[in-house]
Design an enzyme around this catalytic site. Structure first.
Site, short mmCIF file in Angstrom:
data_model
loop_
_atom_site.label_atom_id
_atom_site.label_comp_id
_atom_site.label_asym_id
_atom_site.label_seq_id
_atom_site.Cartn_x
_atom_site.Cartn_y
_atom_site.Cartn_z
N ILE A 222 -4.84 -1.00 0.20
CA ILE A 222 -5.89 -0.94 -1.18
C ILE A 222 -4.94 -1.35 -2.28
O ILE A 222 -3.90 -0.91 -2.49
CB ILE A 222 -6.29 0.38 -1.10
CG1 ILE A 222 -7.20 0.52 0.18
CG2 ILE A 222 -7.06 0.53 -2.19
CD1 ILE A 222 -7.65 1.86 0.22
N GLY A 223 -5.75 -2.08 -3.06
CA GLY A 223 -5.19 -2.39 -4.55
C GLY A 223 -5.09 -3.56 -4.81
O GLY A 223 -5.80 -4.83 -4.31
N GLY A 224 -4.70 -4.08 -6.07
CA GLY A 224 -4.72 -5.22 -6.67
C GLY A 224 -3.68 -6.39 -5.99
O GLY A 224 -3.87 -7.48 -5.83
N MET A 225 -2.64 -5.76 -5.27
CA MET A 225 -1.70 -6.80 -4.75
C MET A 225 -2.07 -7.33 -3.38
O MET A 225 -1.81 -8.42 -3.37
CB MET A 225 -0.53 -5.73 -4.38
CG MET A 225 0.84 -6.45 -3.64
SD MET A 225 1.58 -7.65 -4.71
CE MET A 225 2.32 -6.54 -6.06
N GLU A 246 -6.27 -2.07 8.98
CA GLU A 246 -7.14 -0.73 8.99
C GLU A 246 -8.30 -1.00 8.19
O GLU A 246 -9.50 -0.65 8.49
CB GLU A 246 -6.43 0.50 8.59
CG GLU A 246 -5.91 0.58 7.14
CD GLU A 246 -5.08 1.78 6.84
OE1 GLU A 246 -4.85 2.64 7.49
OE2 GLU A 246 -4.89 1.92 5.33
N GLY A 344 -3.01 4.87 6.61
CA GLY A 344 -2.40 4.02 7.53
C GLY A 344 -0.80 3.59 7.06
O GLY A 344 -0.58 2.72 7.93
#
Length: 448
Positions: A222-225, A246, A344
């Site tokens: 999850i996130g901008g990366m 996941e 995860g």
């Protein structure tokens, strides 16, 4: 009228009537992420004064949780979350949300074996019933089937805008297993906004992308990366990438439509983009609906290190909040304040390392702002109260905008040297002094 339609009609009730199944002292399990129930949550909150000691279990709600907001003194409801969202964090700050620690992969067995509190009532958002009597779990499979198996009462809340996610496995519940059906508000699913990548994101992403080969199998967190990496991969010359993740995020749609994802070289689930939940934008949700390229599984499959490792060149990319000079990674709290959860990260880091040609990366910018002060994310020891998400024995590649290092198999003094070499230059001298005090620095240590 078919027998399934007759059964549907007999079990169809209003949300206010369905939640009467909840008794004082019960455990109530909500479905997860974008699939958090809204009509049932609101209706249960409306019963506040009739109930005491009701415990609710959710995961990363991307909508405000009404049972918690309705009861600030917690006389009636106690809300718990297996992975904090922004809403969960705000509730925590008011003392209204509690975290359930655990490895995401182990969630189904925890439910089925009774290690976790057995749900009395499960409230699950689904698609409308199909012609065979099944309600599809849509954007979150996780451990919904396990909840339905163990709960004394199963209530489904239908949202007609729910994408139908093809299995995979355990992606639906049959009407014969359902006690009550509620037709919900059919509101569009919340979209997770994308943010323009910062310069540090681009630099970190470029360091990871150069490690990815043709035929690699991707997991993005999850996130901008992840979106930055996805964009770079879409513009690269790489081919035949696969997906075993996941989370299915918007970056995967870009890669698929750019022709980069085929899954042709996957060792298992060839040609399939494997995931257990999805969060992103409307384009992602439309892409998933009835798409044979996608396969949703329960999390004890997607996140099993044994399964993950069966894919050659498995790449796991996740974020961190801070890492200490021993190599301990904190990815879920700032001190005692829970930010997210283990999720995860451990599962995929452990699994990718055991994949033939696999690599796991933990990404973080070298600094962060605390009010108006810039602090290092590479620290001598984890901030007091901080949660260690990855023990030092598991920590793989660490990447900042100043470089990447692989801590696997390295001694304490080697780890300290490597981590300081990718810290922000303004903090390196002090980190060396701290490493000396901690007896993990030798005369032969050097920083390039």
């Amino acid at each position: 009228m078919s027998r399934y339609e007759q059964e549907y009609k007999s079990k169809l009730v209003k949300a206010e009537d369905a939640v009467k199944a909840v008794k004082s002292g019960d455990w109530v399990a909500y479905s997860h992420f974008a699939m958090t129930p809204q009509a049932l949550d609101q209706a249960l909150a409306g019963r506040k004064d009739e109930l005491t000691g009701v415990k609710i279990r959710g995961v990363c709600s991307i909508n405000p949780v009404q049972v918690a907001l309705a009861d600030p003194e917690q006389k009636h409801f106690i809300y718990n979350s297996g992975f904090f969202s922004g809403h969960d964090r705000k509730l925590q700050d008011q003392g209204l949300s509690f975290h359930i620690p655990g490895l995401y992969a182990e969630s189904p067995v925890n439910i089925r074996e009774g290690y976790a509190s057995t749900p009395d009532v499960a409230m699950i958002v689904t698609t409308p019933m199909d012609d065979s009597g099944f309600f599809n779990f849509g954007l979150s499979n996780s451990y919904e089937k396990a909840l339905c198996e163990k709960a004394k009462t199963v209530i489904v809340e239908i949202n007609r805008k729910t994408p139908r996610s093809l299995g995979g496995a355990q992606e639906a519940v049959h009407i014969s297993e359902v006690d009550y059906i509620v037709e919900g508000n059919n509101e569009p699913f919340v979209e997770i906004p994308g943010h323009p990548p910062a310069g540090t994101d681009k630099k970190i992403a470029s360091l990871i992308v150069e490690e990815i080969e043709d035929g690699a199998c991707l997991q993005l967190g999850i996130g901008g990366m992840p979106n930055t990496i996805g964009k770079m991969l879409a513009e690269s010359d790489l081919k035949d990438l696969g997906v075993h993740s996941e989370m299915l995020c918007a970056a995967f749609v870009d890669l698929y439509e750019a022709g980069k994802i085929t899954g042709a070289r996957k060792s298992i689930d060839r040609f399939k983009m494997v995931f257990t939940f999805a969060m992103g934008n409307a384009r992602l949700y439309e892409f998933i609906h009835n798409n044979p390229a996608c396969a949703i599984y329960p999390v004890d499959y997607t996140n099993s290190p044994a399964v993950i490792s069966r894919n050659d060149k498995q790449i796991a990319i996740n974020n961190a909040i801070e890492i200490d000079l021993y190599g301990q990674v904190c990815s879920e709290s700032v001190g005692t304040r829970q930010i997210s959860g283990t999720g995860g990260q451990f599962d995929f880091t452990y699994g990718a390392f055991r994949s033939r040609g696999g690599k796991a990366f933990i990404c973080l910018s070298s600094t962060r702002k605390v009010k108006d002060i810039t602090v290092s994310r590479i620290v001598p020891t984890i901030t007091p109260g901080g949660i260690v998400t990855l023990p030092r024995t598991v920590t793989p590649y660490i990447v900042t905008e100043y470089g990447k290092v692989n801590l696997k198999g390295k001694s304490t003094w080697q780890r300290a040297e490597m981590l300081i070499s990718i810290a922000h230059p303004d903090f390196r001298e002090d980190l060396i002094k701290q490493a000396e005090k901690m007896k993990i620095w030798t005369k032969s240590n050097k920083i390039s």
